[in-house]
Design a protein around this motif. Structure first.
Motif, mmCIF file in Angstrom:
data_model
loop_
_atom_site.group_PDB
_atom_site.id
_atom_site.type_symbol
_atom_site.label_atom_id
_atom_site.label_comp_id
_atom_site.label_asym_id
_atom_site.label_seq_id
_atom_site.Cartn_x
_atom_site.Cartn_y
_atom_site.Cartn_z
ATOM 1 N N PHE A 126 21.832 17.552 -57.209
ATOM 2 C CA PHE A 126 21.244 18.866 -56.958
ATOM 3 C C PHE A 126 19.799 18.939 -57.448
ATOM 4 C CE2 PHE A 126 25.733 19.473 -56.689
ATOM 5 C CZ PHE A 126 25.889 20.375 -55.647
ATOM 6 N N MET A 127 19.507 18.243 -58.518
ATOM 7 C CA MET A 127 18.138 18.234 -59.051
ATOM 8 C C MET A 127 17.223 17.359 -58.193
ATOM 9 S SD MET A 127 17.542 19.903 -62.001
ATOM 10 C CE MET A 127 16.226 18.946 -62.714
ATOM 11 N N LEU A 128 17.704 16.192 -57.790
ATOM 12 C CA LEU A 128 16.868 15.297 -56.995
ATOM 13 C C LEU A 128 16.580 15.874 -55.621
ATOM 14 C CD1 LEU A 128 18.259 11.779 -57.920
ATOM 15 C CD2 LEU A 128 16.102 12.808 -58.623
ATOM 16 N N SER A 138 27.601 30.475 -56.528
ATOM 17 C CA SER A 138 27.619 29.628 -55.332
ATOM 18 C C SER A 138 27.195 28.195 -55.670
ATOM 19 C CB SER A 138 26.727 30.216 -54.231
ATOM 20 O OG SER A 138 25.381 30.234 -54.631
ATOM 21 N N ILE A 139 26.203 28.042 -56.535
ATOM 22 C CA ILE A 139 25.791 26.695 -56.985
ATOM 23 C C ILE A 139 26.923 26.058 -57.790
ATOM 24 C CG2 ILE A 139 24.165 25.409 -58.444
ATOM 25 C CD1 ILE A 139 22.843 26.423 -55.918
ATOM 26 N N PHE A 140 27.538 26.860 -58.642
ATOM 27 C CA PHE A 140 28.661 26.390 -59.452
ATOM 28 C C PHE A 140 29.769 25.847 -58.551
ATOM 29 C CE2 PHE A 140 32.643 27.196 -61.770
ATOM 30 C CZ PHE A 140 32.387 26.536 -62.950
ATOM 31 N N TYR A 156 31.425 19.229 -54.970
ATOM 32 C CA TYR A 156 30.842 17.892 -54.870
ATOM 33 C C TYR A 156 31.471 16.932 -55.883
ATOM 34 C CZ TYR A 156 27.405 14.154 -54.865
ATOM 35 O OH TYR A 156 26.791 12.933 -54.788
ATOM 36 N N SER A 157 31.724 17.423 -57.104
ATOM 37 C CA SER A 157 32.127 16.521 -58.183
ATOM 38 C C SER A 157 33.635 16.310 -58.315
ATOM 39 C CB SER A 157 31.567 17.019 -59.512
ATOM 40 O OG SER A 157 32.074 18.292 -59.825
#
Length: 177
Positions: A3-5, A137-139, A145-146
Motif C-alpha cells: 500500500f505504501m509503495l 476501507s483501507i483496513f 490482501y494479507s
C-alpha cells in the motif's frame, strides 16, 4: 508495504491501520494458546513464547514500513541488529549461562525487543499512530490482501522447521544440534 509503495495511502494512514491490525492480531493469537500446550506439552515457557510472537509480529510489520518508506539504511541496520543481538544473546544464554530452551526464547525475545525499539525510534512509529488516520476501507483492504498470506507464512515456517523434527526422529538429538 504494498500500500505504501503503490502510493495508495499516506505513511500515517498505513502505520495507523497496520497498528490496528497488529493489536487485533495480538489479541486473536490468544485463541491459539492451547495449541502451544499440545505441541510443547507444557505451559512452562508460554509467557516467553507469546511475548516473542507479539513482539516479532510488531517488528515484522513495522520493519516493512521502514523499507517501504524508503528508509533502506535503517531497514538494513535493523536486520544487522537482530542478527547480532540474537547471536550474542544465544552465546550468553546457551553457552555461558546454559539455560537451554528458556535461554533460547529469551535470546529471540531480546533480539526482537531491540529491533522494536530501533524501529519505533527510526521510523517515528508512535508519532504517526493516530485514530484520525484509521480508515475502515483501507483496513479492510489490508486485511483482504494479507489474510491469504497467513497460510503461506505458516507453510514456510512448517517447511523451515519441519526438517529439525525429521532429523531428530531418524538421527537423534546430537545430529539435530
Amino acid at each position: 508495504m504494498r500500500f505504501m509503495l503503490g502510493k495508495e495511502v499516506s505513511g500515517e494512514t498505513a502505520v495507523s491501520n497496520c497498528f490496528m491490525i497488529f493489536v487485533l492480531g495480538a489479541i486473536a493469537s490468544i485463541i491459539f494458546i492451547p495449541i502451544y500446550f499440545l505441541v510443547f506439552k507444557s505451559w512452562e515457557n508460554l509467557g516467553l513464547f507469546y511475548a516473542f510472537l507479539v513482539v516479532s509480529s510488531f517488528t515484522q510489520i513495522f520493519s516493512q514500513y521502514l523499507r517501504s518508506s524508503g528508509n533502506l539504511v535503517s531497514f538494513t541496520i535493523n536486520g544487522i541488529l537482530v542478527t547480532g543481538t540474537t547471536l550474542a544473546s544465544n552465546m550468553l544464554f546457551l553457552l555461558v549461562i546454559k539455560i537451554g530452551l528458556k535461554g533460547y526464547l529469551v535470546s529471540l525475545l531480546l533480539a526482537q525487543i531491540v529491533s522494536a525499539v530501533y524501529i519505533v525510534n527510526k521510523g517515528k512509529i508512535m508519532q504517526q499512530i493516530r485514530l484520525r488516520y484509521f480508515d475502515k476501507s483501507i483496513f479492510r483492504e489490508m486485511l483482504k490482501y494479507s489474510l491469504p498470506l497467513i497460510p503461506n507464512s505458516l507453510m514456510w515456517w512448517t517447511m523451515a522447521g519441519g526438517d529439525k523434527y525429521i532429523i531428530h526422529y531418524f538421527l537423534g538429538d546430537s545430529a539435530n544440534g
